[in-house]
Design a protein around this motif. Structure first.
Motif, PDB file in Angstrom:
ATOM      1  N   ILE A  69      76.764-107.569 -66.178  1.00  0.00           N
ATOM      2  CA  ILE A  69      77.998-106.953 -66.674  1.00  0.00           C
ATOM      3  C   ILE A  69      79.139-107.272 -65.724  1.00  0.00           C
ATOM      4  CG2 ILE A  69      79.162-104.781 -67.173  1.00  0.00           C
ATOM      5  CD1 ILE A  69      76.537-103.678 -68.173  1.00  0.00           C
ATOM      6  N   THR A  70      80.192-107.811 -66.286  1.00  0.00           N
ATOM      7  CA  THR A  70      81.319-108.295 -65.481  1.00  0.00           C
ATOM      8  C   THR A  70      81.904-107.198 -64.599  1.00  0.00           C
ATOM      9  OG1 THR A  70      81.848-109.846 -67.245  1.00  0.00           O
ATOM     10  CG2 THR A  70      83.550-109.438 -65.579  1.00  0.00           C
ATOM     11  N   ALA A  71      82.177-106.075 -65.207  1.00  0.00           N
ATOM     12  CA  ALA A  71      82.797-104.983 -64.454  1.00  0.00           C
ATOM     13  C   ALA A  71      82.368-103.660 -65.044  1.00  0.00           C
ATOM     14  CB  ALA A  71      84.317-105.094 -64.490  1.00  0.00           C
ATOM     15  N   MET A  72      82.222-102.693 -64.182  1.00  0.00           N
ATOM     16  CA  MET A  72      81.944-101.324 -64.608  1.00  0.00           C
ATOM     17  C   MET A  72      82.903-100.401 -63.887  1.00  0.00           C
ATOM     18  SD  MET A  72      77.817-101.156 -65.013  1.00  0.00           S
ATOM     19  CE  MET A  72      77.947 -99.672 -66.025  1.00  0.00           C
ATOM     20  N   GLY A  73      83.242 -99.314 -64.541  1.00  0.00           N
ATOM     21  CA  GLY A  73      84.215 -98.436 -63.933  1.00  0.00           C
ATOM     22  C   GLY A  73      84.133 -97.017 -64.426  1.00  0.00           C
ATOM     23  N   GLN A  90      97.161 -89.060 -70.209  1.00  0.00           N
ATOM     24  CA  GLN A  90      96.482 -90.244 -70.730  1.00  0.00           C
ATOM     25  C   GLN A  90      95.284 -90.590 -69.852  1.00  0.00           C
ATOM     26  OE1 GLN A  90      99.519 -93.297 -70.958  1.00  0.00           O
ATOM     27  NE2 GLN A  90      99.997 -92.736 -73.058  1.00  0.00           N
ATOM     28  N   ARG A  91      94.373 -91.308 -70.459  1.00  0.00           N
ATOM     29  CA  ARG A  91      93.220 -91.776 -69.692  1.00  0.00           C
ATOM     30  C   ARG A  91      93.672 -92.750 -68.614  1.00  0.00           C
ATOM     31  NH1 ARG A  91      88.927 -94.397 -73.428  1.00  0.00           N
ATOM     32  NH2 ARG A  91      90.538 -96.019 -73.505  1.00  0.00           N
ATOM     33  N   GLU A  92      93.091 -92.624 -67.436  1.00  0.00           N
ATOM     34  CA  GLU A  92      93.465 -93.490 -66.320  1.00  0.00           C
ATOM     35  C   GLU A  92      92.218 -94.023 -65.634  1.00  0.00           C
ATOM     36  OE1 GLU A  92      95.404 -91.541 -63.050  1.00  0.00           O
ATOM     37  OE2 GLU A  92      93.976 -89.886 -62.986  1.00  0.00           O
ATOM     38  N   LEU A  93      92.383 -95.208 -65.049  1.00  0.00           N
ATOM     39  CA  LEU A  93      91.294 -95.807 -64.279  1.00  0.00           C
ATOM     40  C   LEU A  93      91.169 -95.077 -62.953  1.00  0.00           C
ATOM     41  CD1 LEU A  93      89.212 -98.099 -63.732  1.00  0.00           C
ATOM     42  CD2 LEU A  93      91.122 -99.402 -62.756  1.00  0.00           C
ATOM     43  N   THR A 121      85.508-103.677 -55.292  1.00  0.00           N
ATOM     44  CA  THR A 121      85.892-102.366 -55.815  1.00  0.00           C
ATOM     45  C   THR A 121      87.409-102.210 -55.861  1.00  0.00           C
ATOM     46  OG1 THR A 121      85.755-101.396 -53.593  1.00  0.00           O
ATOM     47  CG2 THR A 121      83.793-101.259 -54.973  1.00  0.00           C
ATOM     48  N   ARG A 122      87.819-101.308 -56.724  1.00  0.00           N
ATOM     49  CA  ARG A 122      89.245-100.998 -56.868  1.00  0.00           C
ATOM     50  C   ARG A 122      89.353 -99.507 -57.168  1.00  0.00           C
ATOM     51  NH1 ARG A 122      93.159-102.483 -61.539  1.00  0.00           N
ATOM     52  NH2 ARG A 122      91.215-102.825 -62.683  1.00  0.00           N
ATOM     53  N   TYR A 123      90.369 -98.876 -56.589  1.00  0.00           N
ATOM     54  CA  TYR A 123      90.537 -97.433 -56.747  1.00  0.00           C
ATOM     55  C   TYR A 123      91.975 -97.073 -57.115  1.00  0.00           C
ATOM     56  CZ  TYR A 123      86.086 -97.113 -54.250  1.00  0.00           C
ATOM     57  OH  TYR A 123      84.771 -97.250 -53.872  1.00  0.00           O
ATOM     58  N   ALA A 124      92.106 -96.002 -57.859  1.00  0.00           N
ATOM     59  CA  ALA A 124      93.428 -95.431 -58.074  1.00  0.00           C
ATOM     60  C   ALA A 124      93.929 -94.869 -56.752  1.00  0.00           C
ATOM     61  CB  ALA A 124      93.354 -94.322 -59.126  1.00  0.00           C
ATOM     62  N   ASP A 125      95.237 -94.941 -56.541  1.00  0.00           N
ATOM     63  CA  ASP A 125      95.801 -94.462 -55.280  1.00  0.00           C
ATOM     64  C   ASP A 125      95.447 -92.998 -55.029  1.00  0.00           C
ATOM     65  OD1 ASP A 125      98.904 -96.371 -55.500  1.00  0.00           O
ATOM     66  OD2 ASP A 125      96.929 -96.917 -54.736  1.00  0.00           O
ATOM     67  N   SER A 126      95.357 -92.229 -56.099  1.00  0.00           N
ATOM     68  CA  SER A 126      95.137 -90.794 -55.961  1.00  0.00           C
ATOM     69  C   SER A 126      93.737 -90.443 -55.461  1.00  0.00           C
ATOM     70  CB  SER A 126      95.376 -90.100 -57.299  1.00  0.00           C
ATOM     71  OG  SER A 126      94.498 -90.601 -58.284  1.00  0.00           O
ATOM     72  N   VAL A 127      92.810 -91.402 -55.505  1.00  0.00           N
ATOM     73  CA  VAL A 127      91.440 -91.095 -55.081  1.00  0.00           C
ATOM     74  C   VAL A 127      90.980 -91.924 -53.888  1.00  0.00           C
ATOM     75  CG1 VAL A 127      90.881 -90.489 -57.466  1.00  0.00           C
ATOM     76  CG2 VAL A 127      90.235 -92.749 -56.595  1.00  0.00           C
TER      77      VAL A 127
END
Length: 115
Positions: A31-35, A44-47, A57-63
């Motif tokens: 699987i290319t990416a999971m999140g 709204q839905r956010e990553l 890995t990549r994270y939202a600034d808030s977390v």
């Protein structure tokens, strides 16, 4: 077809921790990416966080600094370790997988902060 089943949500005190799990019905090694995404009430839905097949890995600034995403290919499971939770983290958390350019979603798991 990919089925995703989330677990681990619940009620936690501010400053507490939870670990969410997302079990896939197929091998996640391809699987290319999971999140993890979340939808808070009225928003709204956010990553929240994502992880590639290579482990990037990549994270939202808030977390950033509080949440950690990881994957266990042997168990076909992705995790989201959440520390130092605050009221803004209250939301339904959804697992996402992208396979051959097609997105798949789990049913969601609720995270609630006690007052």
């Amino acid at each position: 077809q990919v089925q995703l089943v989330e677990s681990g949500g619940g009620l936690v005190q501010p400053g507490g921790s939870l670990t969410l799990s997302c079990a896939a019905s197929v091998s996640i090694s391809g699987i290319t990416a999971m999140g993890w995404y979340r939808r808070a009430p009225g928003k709204q839905r956010e990553l929240v966080a994502s992880i590639s097949s290579g482990g990037s890995t990549r994270y939202a600034d808030s977390v950033k600094g509080r949440f950690t995403i990881s994957r266990d290919n042997a168990k076909n499971t992705v995790y989201l370790q959440m520390n130092n939770l605050n009221p803004e983290d209250k939301a339904v958390y959804y697992c996402n997988a992208v396979l051959r350019l097609k997105p798949y979603w789990g049913q969601g798991t609720q995270v609630t902060l006690s007052s």
